[in-house]
Scaffold this motif. Structure first.
Motif, PDB file in Angstrom:
ATOM      1  N   ILE A   1       0.865  -1.181   0.000  1.00 37.72           N
ATOM      2  CA  ILE A   1       0.000   0.000   0.000  1.00 37.72           C
ATOM      3  C   ILE A   1       0.899   1.227   0.000  1.00 37.72           C
ATOM      4  O   ILE A   1       1.953   1.235   0.643  1.00 37.72           O
ATOM      5  CB  ILE A   1      -0.993   0.005   1.188  1.00 37.72           C
ATOM      6  CG1 ILE A   1      -2.047   1.098   0.976  1.00 37.72           C
ATOM      7  CG2 ILE A   1      -0.266   0.146   2.512  1.00 37.72           C
ATOM      8  CD1 ILE A   1      -3.261   0.970   1.882  1.00 37.72           C
ATOM      9  N   ALA A   2       0.499   2.250  -0.732  1.00 36.42           N
ATOM     10  CA  ALA A   2       1.284   3.481  -0.823  1.00 36.42           C
ATOM     11  C   ALA A   2       1.206   4.272   0.479  1.00 36.42           C
ATOM     12  O   ALA A   2       0.153   4.367   1.103  1.00 36.42           O
ATOM     13  CB  ALA A   2       0.783   4.342  -1.989  1.00 36.42           C
ATOM     14  N   VAL A   3       2.334   4.839   0.856  1.00 37.39           N
ATOM     15  CA  VAL A   3       2.412   5.712   2.031  1.00 37.39           C
ATOM     16  C   VAL A   3       2.118   7.135   1.572  1.00 37.39           C
ATOM     17  O   VAL A   3       2.691   7.617   0.599  1.00 37.39           O
ATOM     18  CB  VAL A   3       3.822   5.626   2.683  1.00 37.39           C
ATOM     19  CG1 VAL A   3       3.969   6.658   3.789  1.00 37.39           C
ATOM     20  CG2 VAL A   3       4.084   4.219   3.195  1.00 37.39           C
ATOM     21  N   ASP A   4       1.230   7.807   2.298  1.00 39.22           N
ATOM     22  CA  ASP A   4       0.881   9.196   1.964  1.00 39.22           C
ATOM     23  C   ASP A   4       1.780  10.204   2.671  1.00 39.22           C
ATOM     24  O   ASP A   4       2.149  11.215   2.088  1.00 39.22           O
ATOM     25  CB  ASP A   4      -0.585   9.470   2.334  1.00 39.22           C
ATOM     26  CG  ASP A   4      -1.551   8.607   1.553  1.00 39.22           C
ATOM     27  OD1 ASP A   4      -1.449   8.562   0.311  1.00 39.22           O
ATOM     28  OD2 ASP A   4      -2.410   7.967   2.191  1.00 39.22           O
ATOM     29  N   ILE A   5       2.089   9.938   3.939  1.00 39.44           N
ATOM     30  CA  ILE A   5       2.861  10.880   4.753  1.00 39.44           C
ATOM     31  C   ILE A   5       3.814  10.100   5.650  1.00 39.44           C
ATOM     32  O   ILE A   5       3.424   9.079   6.232  1.00 39.44           O
ATOM     33  CB  ILE A   5       1.946  11.734   5.668  1.00 39.44           C
ATOM     34  CG1 ILE A   5       0.957  12.557   4.863  1.00 39.44           C
ATOM     35  CG2 ILE A   5       2.770  12.656   6.559  1.00 39.44           C
ATOM     36  CD1 ILE A   5      -0.059  13.287   5.736  1.00 39.44           C
ATOM     37  N   LYS A   6       5.012  10.597   5.799  1.00 35.78           N
ATOM     38  CA  LYS A   6       5.947  10.018   6.751  1.00 35.78           C
ATOM     39  C   LYS A   6       5.571  10.532   8.144  1.00 35.78           C
ATOM     40  O   LYS A   6       5.187  11.688   8.304  1.00 35.78           O
ATOM     41  CB  LYS A   6       7.370  10.412   6.379  1.00 35.78           C
ATOM     42  CG  LYS A   6       8.410   9.541   7.034  1.00 35.78           C
ATOM     43  CD  LYS A   6       9.778   9.737   6.422  1.00 35.78           C
ATOM     44  CE  LYS A   6      10.746   8.882   7.219  1.00 35.78           C
ATOM     45  NZ  LYS A   6      12.107   9.100   6.857  1.00 35.78           N
ATOM     46  N   VAL A   7       5.668   9.680   9.152  1.00 31.46           N
ATOM     47  CA  VAL A   7       5.236  10.047  10.506  1.00 31.46           C
ATOM     48  C   VAL A   7       5.965  11.296  11.009  1.00 31.46           C
ATOM     49  O   VAL A   7       5.409  12.069  11.785  1.00 31.46           O
ATOM     50  CB  VAL A   7       5.384   8.854  11.489  1.00 31.46           C
ATOM     51  CG1 VAL A   7       6.837   8.569  11.824  1.00 31.46           C
ATOM     52  CG2 VAL A   7       4.560   9.090  12.748  1.00 31.46           C
ATOM     53  N   ASP A   8       7.173  11.532  10.545  1.00 33.81           N
ATOM     54  CA  ASP A   8       7.945  12.713  10.965  1.00 33.81           C
ATOM     55  C   ASP A   8       7.223  14.021  10.654  1.00 33.81           C
ATOM     56  O   ASP A   8       7.413  15.017  11.357  1.00 33.81           O
ATOM     57  CB  ASP A   8       9.307  12.747  10.263  1.00 33.81           C
ATOM     58  CG  ASP A   8      10.142  11.514  10.524  1.00 33.81           C
ATOM     59  OD1 ASP A   8       9.573  10.437  10.792  1.00 33.81           O
ATOM     60  OD2 ASP A   8      11.363  11.618  10.460  1.00 33.81           O
ATOM     61  N   SER A   9       6.402  14.028   9.597  1.00 34.39           N
ATOM     62  CA  SER A   9       5.722  15.274   9.221  1.00 34.39           C
ATOM     63  C   SER A   9       4.213  15.226   9.460  1.00 34.39           C
ATOM     64  O   SER A   9       3.502  16.176   9.133  1.00 34.39           O
ATOM     65  CB  SER A   9       6.021  15.634   7.765  1.00 34.39           C
ATOM     66  OG  SER A   9       5.734  14.564   6.915  1.00 34.39           O
ATOM     67  N   ALA A  10       3.711  14.152  10.048  1.00 36.35           N
ATOM     68  CA  ALA A  10       2.273  14.048  10.333  1.00 36.35           C
ATOM     69  C   ALA A  10       1.909  14.906  11.543  1.00 36.35           C
ATOM     70  O   ALA A  10       2.658  14.982  12.512  1.00 36.35           O
ATOM     71  CB  ALA A  10       1.903  12.594  10.603  1.00 36.35           C
ATOM     72  N   GLN A  11       0.756  15.538  11.473  1.00 34.90           N
ATOM     73  CA  GLN A  11       0.257  16.402  12.547  1.00 34.90           C
ATOM     74  C   GLN A  11      -1.063  15.860  13.077  1.00 34.90           C
ATOM     75  O   GLN A  11      -1.998  15.646  12.313  1.00 34.90           O
ATOM     76  CB  GLN A  11       0.027  17.827  12.022  1.00 34.90           C
ATOM     77  CG  GLN A  11       1.257  18.502  11.459  1.00 34.90           C
ATOM     78  CD  GLN A  11       2.282  18.777  12.537  1.00 34.90           C
ATOM     79  OE1 GLN A  11       1.941  19.184  13.645  1.00 34.90           O
ATOM     80  NE2 GLN A  11       3.545  18.538  12.231  1.00 34.90           N
ATOM     81  N   VAL A  12      -1.136  15.654  14.374  1.00 30.55           N
ATOM     82  CA  VAL A  12      -2.357  15.167  15.008  1.00 30.55           C
ATOM     83  C   VAL A  12      -3.546  16.055  14.642  1.00 30.55           C
ATOM     84  O   VAL A  12      -4.647  15.570  14.388  1.00 30.55           O
ATOM     85  CB  VAL A  12      -2.177  15.087  16.545  1.00 30.55           C
ATOM     86  CG1 VAL A  12      -3.496  14.802  17.244  1.00 30.55           C
ATOM     87  CG2 VAL A  12      -1.129  14.038  16.902  1.00 30.55           C
ATOM     88  N   SER A  13      -3.315  17.354  14.577  1.00 30.34           N
ATOM     89  CA  SER A  13      -4.396  18.311  14.305  1.00 30.34           C
ATOM     90  C   SER A  13      -5.044  18.122  12.934  1.00 30.34           C
ATOM     91  O   SER A  13      -6.151  18.601  12.702  1.00 30.34           O
ATOM     92  CB  SER A  13      -3.877  19.744  14.437  1.00 30.34           C
ATOM     93  OG  SER A  13      -2.813  19.968  13.522  1.00 30.34           O
ATOM     94  N   ASP A  14      -4.399  17.386  12.035  1.00 31.06           N
ATOM     95  CA  ASP A  14      -4.937  17.169  10.691  1.00 31.06           C
ATOM     96  C   ASP A  14      -5.929  16.010  10.614  1.00 31.06           C
ATOM     97  O   ASP A  14      -6.527  15.781   9.559  1.00 31.06           O
ATOM     98  CB  ASP A  14      -3.800  16.893   9.700  1.00 31.06           C
ATOM     99  CG  ASP A  14      -2.925  18.112   9.461  1.00 31.06           C
ATOM    100  OD1 ASP A  14      -3.369  19.243   9.738  1.00 31.06           O
ATOM    101  OD2 ASP A  14      -1.788  17.919   8.993  1.00 31.06           O
ATOM    102  N   PHE A  15      -6.105  15.263  11.713  1.00 31.71           N
ATOM    103  CA  PHE A  15      -6.913  14.046  11.667  1.00 31.71           C
ATOM    104  C   PHE A  15      -7.951  13.992  12.778  1.00 31.71           C
ATOM    105  O   PHE A  15      -7.759  14.559  13.841  1.00 31.71           O
ATOM    106  CB  PHE A  15      -5.999  12.809  11.749  1.00 31.71           C
ATOM    107  CG  PHE A  15      -4.982  12.784  10.650  1.00 31.71           C
ATOM    108  CD1 PHE A  15      -5.331  12.411   9.362  1.00 31.71           C
ATOM    109  CD2 PHE A  15      -3.680  13.191  10.888  1.00 31.71           C
ATOM    110  CE1 PHE A  15      -4.402  12.419   8.335  1.00 31.71           C
ATOM    111  CE2 PHE A  15      -2.732  13.204   9.867  1.00 31.71           C
ATOM    112  CZ  PHE A  15      -3.096  12.817   8.598  1.00 31.71           C
ATOM    113  N   ASP A  16      -9.041  13.262  12.487  1.00 30.74           N
ATOM    114  CA  ASP A  16     -10.128  13.081  13.452  1.00 30.74           C
ATOM    115  C   ASP A  16     -10.010  11.774  14.217  1.00 30.74           C
ATOM    116  O   ASP A  16     -10.653  11.606  15.258  1.00 30.74           O
ATOM    117  CB  ASP A  16     -11.478  13.124  12.723  1.00 30.74           C
ATOM    118  CG  ASP A  16     -11.689  14.458  12.021  1.00 30.74           C
ATOM    119  OD1 ASP A  16     -11.689  15.482  12.722  1.00 30.74           O
ATOM    120  OD2 ASP A  16     -11.831  14.461  10.783  1.00 30.74           O
TER     121      ASP A  16
END
Length: 186
Positions: free
Chosen positions: A58-73
């Protein structure tokens, strides 16, 4: 309160995730209208595990290093033995899980994925379930383990195995629609 059709849901995984525990919740959540983002410690794609063999990527959309909690529900953690064992040794992944828990947003883990919850130190005093082989690890981390199809403790959703995916996904949808939960120390 967020309608599932408006929800942005993150799935955190790496190589060795149990195929059904990522693909099936992803499919069911997308059918309900949610927008799904695959987050990993890797870039490119990650490989699933099924019946003792490597399987679909499966393709990765974002690396965890740049993921922001505020962007997700909500955050979903698929299991498999390798996937959470690898993730729990990655400081960024553990921090992302802890920060997500602290946000009060729904956090869901199935099978061996509660290992990652234990590493993030978020099971203390919480009712949780998991794959039976990590029961002692969850108890030693302070969790109140029970053998149930799905267990929810203030937006923390856990299930035991692939046979629980339907109940697991239904609870994710329900908890997303309920919104944030207050999670003071148990």
């Amino acid at each position: 309160m967020t309608q599932i059709k408006d929800a942005k849901i993150a799935i955190l995984a790496t190589n060795g995730f149990e195929k059904s525990e990522l693909f099936e919740p992803k499919r069911r959540l997308m059918e309900a209208g949610a927008d799904i983002t695959i987050i990993s410690t890797d870039t490119g794609s990650i490989k699933s595990w099924k019946d003792g063999n490597w399987d679909e990527d499966i393709a990765v959309d974002i690396k965890v290093d740049s993921a922001q909690v505020s962007d997700f529900d909500a955050l979903v953690l698929p299991g498999g033995q390798m996937n959470p064992d690898i993730l729990r040794t990655n400081k960024k992944a553990v921090s992302f899980v802890r920060d997500f828990f602290d946000s009060g947003k729904p956090l869901a883990a199935i099978c061996h994925a509660p290992w990652l919850l234990a590493e993030a130190d978020v099971v203390v005093g919480r009712k949780v379930t998991s794959y039976p082989s990590i029961k002692t690890d969850i108890i030693n981390a302070g969790g109140d383990w029970e053998d149930s199809q799905v267990v929810v403790d203030r937006g923390l959703i856990t299930s035991r195995n692939p046979g629980d995916i339907e109940a697991f996904t239904n609870k994710i949808i329900e908890e997303v629609q309920e919104g944030r939960h207050k999670r003071k120390a148990a």
